[in-house]
Design an enzyme around this catalytic site. Structure first.
Site, PDB file in Angstrom:
ATOM      1  N   GLY A   1     -47.656  57.945 -19.212  1.00 15.11           N
ATOM      2  CA  GLY A   1     -46.502  57.064 -19.336  1.00 15.11           C
ATOM      3  C   GLY A   1     -46.683  55.821 -18.486  1.00 15.11           C
ATOM      4  O   GLY A   1     -47.810  55.344 -18.287  1.00 15.11           O
ATOM      5  N   SER A   2     -45.601  55.373 -17.914  1.00 14.67           N
ATOM      6  CA  SER A   2     -45.617  54.080 -17.217  1.00 14.67           C
ATOM      7  C   SER A   2     -46.457  54.089 -15.955  1.00 14.67           C
ATOM      8  O   SER A   2     -46.777  53.021 -15.427  1.00 14.67           O
ATOM      9  CB  SER A   2     -44.190  53.666 -16.875  1.00 14.67           C
ATOM     10  OG  SER A   2     -43.452  53.533 -18.077  1.00 14.67           O
ATOM     11  N   THR A   3     -46.812  55.282 -15.446  1.00 18.79           N
ATOM     12  CA  THR A   3     -47.679  55.273 -14.264  1.00 18.79           C
ATOM     13  C   THR A   3     -49.007  54.604 -14.609  1.00 18.79           C
ATOM     14  O   THR A   3     -49.690  54.085 -13.743  1.00 18.79           O
ATOM     15  CB  THR A   3     -47.957  56.703 -13.757  1.00 18.79           C
ATOM     16  OG1 THR A   3     -48.574  57.457 -14.810  1.00 18.79           O
ATOM     17  CG2 THR A   3     -46.679  57.404 -13.346  1.00 18.79           C
ATOM     18  N   PHE A   4     -49.330  54.610 -15.882  1.00 20.30           N
ATOM     19  CA  PHE A   4     -50.606  54.027 -16.319  1.00 20.30           C
ATOM     20  C   PHE A   4     -50.579  52.500 -16.240  1.00 20.30           C
ATOM     21  O   PHE A   4     -51.625  51.850 -16.246  1.00 20.30           O
ATOM     22  CB  PHE A   4     -50.892  54.471 -17.750  1.00 20.30           C
ATOM     23  CG  PHE A   4     -52.290  54.167 -18.227  1.00 20.30           C
ATOM     24  CD1 PHE A   4     -53.380  54.851 -17.719  1.00 20.30           C
ATOM     25  CD2 PHE A   4     -52.511  53.167 -19.171  1.00 20.30           C
ATOM     26  CE1 PHE A   4     -54.667  54.555 -18.161  1.00 20.30           C
ATOM     27  CE2 PHE A   4     -53.792  52.865 -19.611  1.00 20.30           C
ATOM     28  CZ  PHE A   4     -54.876  53.578 -19.102  1.00 20.30           C
ATOM     29  N   LYS A   5     -49.383  51.935 -16.158  1.00 18.87           N
ATOM     30  CA  LYS A   5     -49.266  50.462 -16.107  1.00 18.87           C
ATOM     31  C   LYS A   5     -49.982  49.900 -14.899  1.00 18.87           C
ATOM     32  O   LYS A   5     -50.402  48.735 -14.897  1.00 18.87           O
ATOM     33  CB  LYS A   5     -47.788  50.063 -16.096  1.00 18.87           C
ATOM     34  CG  LYS A   5     -47.115  50.287 -17.460  1.00 18.87           C
ATOM     35  CD  LYS A   5     -45.626  50.064 -17.392  1.00 18.87           C
ATOM     36  CE  LYS A   5     -45.002  50.388 -18.757  1.00 18.87           C
ATOM     37  NZ  LYS A   5     -43.523  50.518 -18.653  1.00 18.87           N
TER      38      LYS A   5
END
Lengths: 385, 643
Positions: free
Chosen positions: B320-324
């Site tokens: 999810g957004s941790t990958f941003k």
């Protein structure tokens, strides 16, 4: 006729005292020495205990010694007179155990007399010698040369051998056959006849193989290659060779035989007792025992050949040969030279019957010796020359 | 007279012949004796020794597994057994009757004892019962005069005193299987009842923990009865193994995860020590050693929350957004954006005829890098990804440890997935669509990562771009010995301090600035403050129709359709020392569910192992001298001794 015509020497009617005087006490001492070696070995086999073997063996020896002396006292002519009768009794007993065994008592080879288990096959070892000696006693060299003359003694031999084989007791059969063969030889049977028998015997091996039972074949196969099946049928021979070989020249010491004391050695108190002795005393001990046996043989020969009657000579030599066969078959067996056939080491192995048989036999030899100067006619004690 | 003389001559001659033959045969016996007892004697002497001496193996005590402070996690328990030797009893049944007055023996056991007693030789002891209490033992001991043939024996069995705690790490021991036997020549494996590590640390360090078997030379007789012991070699006991795990923290984390199907990892960003590796729910490894009943086993594998799975390394989740964080770094490093460039977020972005939505209906308006991270604006990252291209993002993600196993000293690591063109071609035989760049750039689509990978990724961001790698054993174990782990020298990942600093500013804003997605879960004590990034990974497809009617809230969905909640963070913000990843399967929102857990865990870690704040360079990134952090007196090791 006058009695002096029958017997050339007055010794023919010796008193008991005279007879005792003439007993070869050095021979008795020799036998006792060998038995003592046996007691010591049995004492060691029981890990330094007189029980359960050594003491009982001593008792049997005492009984046997009495029997031996009693037998020695009996006039040699008496033995000759009763030779056939004793043989027939033994043969009947042998047939009896065989029939009873086949009826359903299992492979019981003895008759229980309470204090001792009487094995007809053991009795036969002696009575066959007596009967053959009696048969050949009056035979001239020419008589022995006639094939038909040899037929009755052959029947006398093969009747008991047949019963014994059927039991089946290969060791006893072997001893009866070989012992009788020696008597035929001594009686003067022509050498070429032995050659014929040997050759045809060799030719018969494949046929005999067909008639053998599986376990008998197995024993022979195992004998030929014991390493094939070290934990099965070859176990006994292999363990025996290991125990013996590891004893070395001087042995591991009295009561220190590891293989026998840790029970790797089977039947250490009976058939394989020589192995235990040789493990503990080494080759030196084994040769020493063999030396004692050879001395007994020499005594046997000497006493027999000094007899002035053919019956005595044949009985003495026949029994000496039986004794030799015990020694040879047993020792050769534990060293892997012949198949394991269940022949005890004479005077040493634990067991009453063999001891009694042997001492009875020695008694006869002594009797032959005591009555050596008695001349017996061709047709028996009452016959003239 | 004459013929008797003839016969006398013949018999004399033949007797001599016969006697000669006998002597020859007896000489043959002497020859044979000489052969066996002199020539072959040494061969038979060896055979005799082998006959006589039996080598028995003595199993060494298995090494314990301890936490970093020496608190035992796996130990050996004395296992009192009562044995019966049938030959020493007067009557087996009578003795068992008397024994059953002291300890219960049921009919089933009785039948087994009778069977075993019959099968073995009469001097071989047969187990009556195992795992006796001390009370039972003493009652039997008192009554031994009346119990001929009964004896007490002490064996050892593996015990995990913490039961479920750390079960996934420890693994378990179990009986040796046929393939085990074939792949190893260690004679210990052939001992009846010997157990080896089958999973977890027990398996990885099995050789060290196992130790070396001792031997006892005993003299035996032909039937195998021991006569006496001749020689004894005690062998080497198994090595005690210290893990990097802190049990108290592990326990805290597990409790904080509660009944969720979740994972938490805490790693020292400089050393790679894993202080916490918690996966819930868990199982009791003792049950494996004892032997599971079929029902217990069924329950374990049928549980949808997969208690047997170590989710920290075997759970693969869309990050999810941790990958941003990776997308941002790739963009900055490639120069495809500058931090100041703004992107307007109207709530969605159209690519071709497909709409890509932002999580916030209505959009974030004009957004720069820091704001993009802070608000986790999807449209901002769609645009950044479009400009950067997914190949570069994938390359950056791999540099930070995603997409491949970490090489942890624990079996069962899954690699995760970092897709790219070639990967899609190879796996699906399809071309890469531009839309997939957008979806994967926000950690959805094909991207998968394990909680451990995310924790390590966070640690590498936190330590200034060094390729720290995780490990579980405190010391380096080589075969059956261990040496202290040298100070690590992690290679640089080749990411500029400037880019890292920018991303970390964004992560700081997430937690510490009003409006940041995890502001509500911030650590209020500034000295302990954390920086982080939340993620809520969608596991279902949201239809156009649902979007028009209003996207359903997680609470309205069945458990299996709720978002995975993720949070990665490091602390203290001023001088990062610990990185943490919390993943809650179907937990809902990352900032709402996972972030508070990560916060509490990081507070607890810092309380237990305080980090002394030093003066930092202007950009806020501590200068890492790989060998130099010996100077940090806040090494967890040091404190461990006092704890």
């Amino acid at each position: 006729m006058m009695s002096s015509m029958h017997f050339r020497f007055s010794r023919s009617e010796m008193s008991l005292r005279e007879k005792l005087w003439h007993v070869s006490w050095s021979f008795v001492l020799l036998v006792a020495t060998v038995c003592t070696v046996g007691f010591l070995t049995l004492y060691s086999a029981a890990n330094g205990n007189l029980e359960p073997w050594a003491v009982r063996q001593m008792m049997r020896f005492l009984v046997g010694l009495t029997v031996m002396l009693a037998v020695a006292m009996v006039d040699i002519r008496m033995w000759m007179r009763w030779a056939y009768a004793l043989y027939v009794v033994a043969l009947v007993l042998l047939a009896a155990v065989e029939i009873r065994g086949s009826v359903g008592m299992g492979a019981q080879r003895w008759i229980d007399l309470g204090f001792i288990q009487l094995q007809p096959s053991e009795i036969m070892k002696i009575t066959l010698v007596l009967a053959l000696a009696r048969y050949f006693h009056g035979a001239s060299y020419q008589d022995v040369g006639r094939p038909l003359f040899l037929l009755p003694p052959l029947v006398m031999v093969f009747a008991p051998v047949g019963f014994v084989l059927k039991q089946p007791d290969l060791g006893t059969a072997m001893m009866l056959t070989l012992g009788s063969g020696a008597m035929f030889f001594l009686a003067g049977v022509r050498l070429w006849k032995f050659a014929v028998i040997l050759i045809s015997g060799a030719a018969a091996v494949p046929v005999a193989w067909q008639f053998m039972r599986e376990y008998q074949r197995q024993r022979i196969i195992t004998f030929l290659n014991p390493e094939n099946d070290p934990l099965g049928a070859g176990y006994h021979i292999l363990q025996s060779k290991i125990a013996l070989g590891s004893g070395g020249m001087f042995g591991k010491g009295f009561m220190l035989g590891t293989q026998s004391h840790l029970n790797f050695l089977p039947e250490k108190q009976t058939d394989f007792i020589f192995t235990m002795l040789a493990e503990e005393w080494g080759m030196v001990g084994g040769v020493f025992l063999l030396g004692l046996y050879v001395l007994i043989l020499v005594y046997g020969y000497a006493m027999s050949l000094r007899s002035r009657n053919q019956f005595g000579r044949l009985v003495g030599l026949g029994l000496t040969t039986t004794f030799f066969l015990y020694v040879f078959i047993n020792i050769a067996m534990v060293m892997g030279l012949v198949p394991v056939v269940g022949v005890p080491l004479p005077l040493i192995s634990y067991g009453g019957t063999a001891m009694l048989t042997l001492l009875f036999g020695f008694g006869l030899i002594l009797s032959v010796h005591i009555h050596r100067d008695i001349h017996i006619g061709r047709r028996g004690a009452t016959d003239d020359v | 007279m004459n013929h008797d003389n003839d016969r006398s001559k013949i018999i004399g001659r033949r007797a001599i012949l016969l006697g000669g033959g006998k002597l020859a045969l007896l000489s043959a016996l002497v020859g044979r004796m000489y052969y066996l007892q002199v020539l072959e004697s040494s061969k038979y002497a060896v055979l005799a020794e082998e006959n006589r001496i039996n080598l028995r193996l003595l199993p060494p005590p298995r090494g314990r597994i301890l936490d970093r402070n020496g608190v035992p996690m796996a130990v050996n328990q004395q296992n009192y057994r009562v044995l019966i030797v049938s030959e020493q009893t007067e009557d087996l049944d009578d003795t068992l009757d008397s024994l059953s007055n002291i300890i219960p023996i049921n009919d089933h056991d009785r039948a087994r004892i009778a069977r075993e007693a019959k099968r073995h030789r009469s001097f071989v002891p047969v187990t009556v019962r195992e795992n006796l209490s001390w009370q039972d033992v003493s009652r039997i001991e008192i009554n031994t005069p009346d119990l001929p043939g009964v004896m007490i024996d002490v064996g050892q069995s593996r015990n995990y005193p913490l039961e479920g705690l750390g079960a996934h790490l420890l693994g378990y021991v179990s009986a040796v299987s046929e393939p085990d036997l074939q792949s190893s020549s260690d004679p210990l494996l052939e001992l009846p009842g010997f157990r080896i590590g089958k999973a977890g640390v027990e398996r990885v360090y099995d050789l060290a923990l196992r130790g070396k078997g001792g031997t006892s030379q005993v003299e035996v007789n032909a039937v195998g009865r021991t006569i006496r012991e001749l020689k004894r070699d005690e062998g080497e006991p198994g090595l005690d193994l210290n893990l990097t795990i802190d049990l108290e923290l592990q326990q805290f984390a597990a409790q904080r995860l509660g009944t969720e199907s979740a994972a938490a990892v805490v790693i020292d960003v400089h050393t790679g020590d894993l202080l916490v590796m918690a996966s819930t729910p868990s199982f009791d490894p003792n049950a494996f050693n004892r032997g599971l009943s079929p029902d217990e086993w069924k329950d374990l594998i049928a549980n949808p929350r997969a208690p047997l799975t170590n989710k920290t390394i075997a759970g693969q989740y869309p990050p999810g957004s941790t990958f941003k964080v990776m997308t941002a770094l790739a963009a900055l490093e490639s120069g495809s954006i500058t931090p100041e460039q703004r992107v307007f977020c109207p709530g969605q972005m159209n690519l071709g005829n497909i709409s890509f939505h932002c999580w916030k209906k209505g959009g974030h308006g004009s957004v720069d890098l820091i704001a993009g991270i802070k608000h986790s604006c999807d449209v901002y990252f769609y645009e950044v990804a479009r400009r950067t291209g997914f190949e570069r993002i994938a390359e950056m993600a791999k540099r930070f440890g995603l997409g491949a196993p970490m090489g942890l000293d624990l079996p069962g690591e899954r690699p995760g997935t970092i897709p790219n063109k070639d990967w899609k071609r190879a796996m699906l035989n399809q071309p890469w669509h531009p839309g997939e760049t957008l979806i994967n750039a926000i950690g959805q689509g094909y991207v998968l990562a394990t909680p451990l990978q995310l924790a390590v990724m966070c640690a590498r961001v936190a330590n200034g771009g060094f390729a720290v790698a995780p490990h579980l054993a405190r010391d380096i174990v080589d075969g059956v010995r261990s040496v202290p782990r040298p100070s690590p020298e992690w290679p640089s990942l080749g990411v500029s301090r400037q880019s890292l600093s920018l991303v970390r500013k964004g992560m700081f804003a997430v937690c510490n600035e009003p409006g940041g997605t995890a502001f509500g879960a911030r650590i209020k004590d500034e000295s302990l403050a954390m920086s982080g990034k939340s993620g809520s990974a969608q596991v279902r497809r949201i239809t156009v129709r649902e979007r028009e009617g209003g996207v359903k809230k997680n609470e309205e969905l069945p458990w299996k359709e709720r978002d995975h909640a993720l949070f990665i963070a490091y602390a203290p913000e001023s001088e990062p020392r610990y990185a943490c990843c919390v993943t809650v399967e179907h937990g809902g929102g990352g900032s709402a569910v996972a972030a508070p857990m990560a916060r509490d865990i990081l507070i607890e870690v810092q309380k237990r192992y305080p980090v002394r704040t030093a003066r930092l360079p202007e950009d806020g990134i501590p200068v890492l001298h790989p060998q130099g952090h010996d100077g940090h007196d806040h090494e967890p090791h040091d404190h461990g001794d006092h704890g």
